[in-house]
Write a protein that holds these residues in place. Structure first.
Motif: not given
Lengths: 492, 492
Positions: B24-30
């Motif tokens: 999630a962090k890698f893709l930038g989604v919260y």
């Protein structure tokens, strides 16, 4: 009724339980209804999801949030019963229906927000209702007090000074100059800052280029006792948990309720025991406050709110129509700060920081009325502010010998040149931020951009406007395309 | 980016995926952000939850809603990318900010509601915003058309008649008399009804005492072709799915937005091709419409909405200050209906049903102006309505020989007597409903209460007011306690 626990290490938005449809029907609870779970004296309310097969009848599926709080392990028998919706939902309805809420009602809502007793539906109705109906000053006082009371309060001693900026201006790392200046003047300033949400860099992201920012309460108290200043990440201490949960609803809807901004800012300041608070309200196209009238109203409300809460507040309305400083992005902004501490940085950043630091010194009684700015400038020029900053960096675990040139900037770079000529009227904050984010900021700290021009400058065709930096070619290209589309530098 | 699917048969409120925090962090989604998933040409948008350990990096946990739509099996590689929030969220924000929406904007929201493209936060903001800001008639027309277009539409032929009651009145099972009367007069009436949400019995719950009500579209069409009438549960056909999703938000907040009531009623009628629609608007203390002014406004809006949508609508404003009929609760109401069909039932129920059936016959051109009520009464008196009802019961799979006394009523009973004397002014609907629900209705069909008195009656101390029935002693006691506290019979 007793259920056998099945545990899943899933982190959900809310405490959730998964029940077999037959059990749910038997108990008369619907999807999104509420049950109370208890296990060995611990109790929690959770929202119900149902399944036909994933958990059998008399089993209950529990997510991580729930198992952590109840200390349940797979196979444990836990007690479950349907519960009524909390009293606070009535008060949320009252607000939606246009009524004013009193302190007890607001506290009851905020307490349930913090305790995760509200479903996503109820929390959203509260936030949307407050945004649409607005809050009067009495309600904002109540909101602030409730947010403080339901969060952690930290004692840093007496005569605490603090500052806050409403935001929306790119660059604008004044905090990292104001803190060392006022601390060098003898003020105590335990500054907690935020990370970027929609901007290319928050103060916490920028400070993190120079030193760690992630400290617990005891560590912060130790630093303040020793050197009377810090620049830390507020998220690491549980200051105003209600605020974070409210923002999680506001953010996806792009809501920016003034009542919530006021109470949120003040609650965080009061939670750290601030006595003197200076608030920077940037106004202008592309910043968060669109016009001077709105800024005046906000200033009036902040000062009045301070009076009611027993703290001294002053507000400075500043020009927010263009970025402050030249660097945009964590590393580029950190370099700007270090250069400014050597009196070799951006004129706009130094000027604004000195002005705000002066106001804060006057507000806190550390400088006579009319002398603050001069004193602040003298502290900066003398190198005392730089020395204080290096002390802070060292105390927070960074390298106190760091030089501006030591800061790593993205290796891929490209300079955007003017395709016309004229005098720069303003540089659009939102557009500059979008370009810096496309380049990789704030996640990639070395990415961002550097402005070569300022409002008022005369620009010829082919003059360099700004240089974009990134660690990745792909991102550099994205940012350049965006710069080409947006053209953030606006001419008279 | 490709992920390996892990599938869980959990039914959640929304399509949800569980990602490893690192991904999630890698893709930038919260948490609560959105991703688009695609697999062999199928695509769906889902809301993100994160976990540290439940799914590994490059794995993705999928709930039942998602796996059903994508036809994914455990181990499949599926494509995932972060997505922007849908365009409709902008329109929701627009409504919240006080602007009027056009058809395209409303359709875009309703489409995303039905397709589960909105997070719980966005859907709630839409519902709350609409409730607070209100809708004008143009918007209500758009809402109705959008709800119809995004749902199932059923063709039952030409000249379809229908009726609806705004609700809030206990007893009031007029539908089960009106349908056989107008059907016996030759009208085609494919009546879909709801189950109770907050009341002690919906028409579907009551009809279910006499016959199954749970039919799909083809089965309903077959019944209508054969006997031109039915009384079925609307939930079994997917008429206005947007409506159900909106109600899931309104219900926990007790919101009752007039714009939504209007569009919801009309959308369901238009979805079954109704040409002539009679709407019963009960008005009075404790009913849903508190005063005659509000009722007049609603009547005006319904008729105007009908004109714009090309259907004939008439509204009858009725006295909703007390229950209609004597029985309250599915079995007790079903018995009332059978007795009334034998002209041996509650005067108030028969009178109101005949009046409404008469109006509907006139509206549909099956009776001349001024003759409807007389014709309806004749059909009831002649036994034709009863015969038609038995036909409906038989065709829906019930026992057409059923007698009023065959209906099972809860064995535990207790009669509440008057502790004072006076003339009955009214009997509070909400209080009566609460007592019947405490006794077990609607889930326990045999529970409820039977009123021995009517508004206008003179009551002496010790006279029987009503008898509570339940299948469980505990529930009977709860209902009695509640009756004692509420005292639902109000004297002049």
């Amino acid at each position: 009724m007793k259920f056998t626990a099945k545990c899943y290490p899933i982190k959900a938005e809310k405490p959730i339980v998964i029940m077999n449809e037959a059990d749910a029907k038997f108990l008369g609870v619907y999807v999104s209804g509420r049950v109370s779970l208890s296990h060995r004296g611990r109790e929690i309310t959770a929202i119900v999801n149902t399944t036909k097969s994933f958990v059998d009848e008399h089993e209950i599926g529990l997510y991580k949030d729930v198992t952590d709080i109840l200390k349940v392990r797979a196979g444990d028998k836990i007690m479950l019963k349907p519960t009524e919706r909390p009293k606070s939902v009535e008060f949320i309805k009252k607000k939606i229906d246009g009524y004013t809420l009193n302190y007890e009602e607001i506290y009851s809502i905020i307490k349930d927000v913090v305790d995760d007793n509200l479903s996503s539906i109820e929390l959203t109705a509260f936030v949307t209702g407050g945004y649409m109906a607005g809050y009067n000053l009495d309600e904002i006082v109540s909101l602030t007090q409730a947010i403080v009371k339901t969060g952690r309060q930290i004692d840093f001693g007496d005569d605490i000074v603090d500052k806050h900026c409403i935001g929306g201006v790119a660059g604008n790392r004044t905090t990292m100059l104001i803190v060392p200046i006022v601390a060098a003047a003898g003020a105590t300033i335990p500054k907690t800052s935020s990370r970027a949400i929609t901007s290319p860099a928050g103060t916490a992201d920028t400070m993190e280029v120079l030193a760690p920012v992630d400290f617990g309460v005891e560590e912060l108290q130790r630093i303040i006792r020793k050197i009377n200043a810090c620049i830390s990440w507020g998220g690491a201490v549980n200051l105003a948990p209600a605020d974070d949960k409210i923002i999680q609803v506001e953010y996806p809807l792009s809501l920016d309720a003034e009542g919530h901004v006021l109470s949120s800012v003040m609650a965080k300041k009061i939670s750290v025991g601030s006595d003197y608070i200076l608030i920077d309200i940037p106004v202008g196209v592309g910043s968060k406050v669109p016009n001077p009238e709105k800024a005046d109203e906000m200033k009036h409300n902040f000062i009045e709110l301070g009076k009611r809460l027993g703290v001294a507040v002053d507000c400075v309305i500043t020009n927010g129509s263009s970025p402050i400083g030249n660097g945009i992005g964590p590393a580029l902004e950190a370099r700007d700060v270090l250069l400014s501490l050597e009196n070799n940085g951006s004129v706009s950043l130094v000027k604004k920081s000195v002005m705000l630091a002066g106001n804060l010194l006057e507000l806190a009684g550390k400088a006579k009325k009319g002398t603050g700015r001069r004193i602040a400038k003298r502290i900066l020029d003398s190198g005392k502010a730089k020395a204080k900053m290096m002390e802070i960096i060292e105390e927070q675990g960074g390298n106190p010998e760091i030089k501006p040139d030591d800061i790593k900037i993205g290796k891929k770079e490209e300079t955007i040149k003017s395709d016309g000529e004229g005098r720069v009227k303003f540089i659009n904050n939102k557009e500059i931020s979008a370009i810096a984010r496309a380049a990789g900021a704030p996640r990639d700290k070395t990415s961002g951009l550097y402005l070569h021009i300022n409002p008022g400058d005369f620009v010829d065709k082919g003059d360099a406007l700004f240089t974009i930096y990134s660690s990745k070619n792909r991102r550099l290209n994205n940012a350049m395309e965006l710069a080409d589309t947006l053209k953030p530098v606006k001419y008279v």
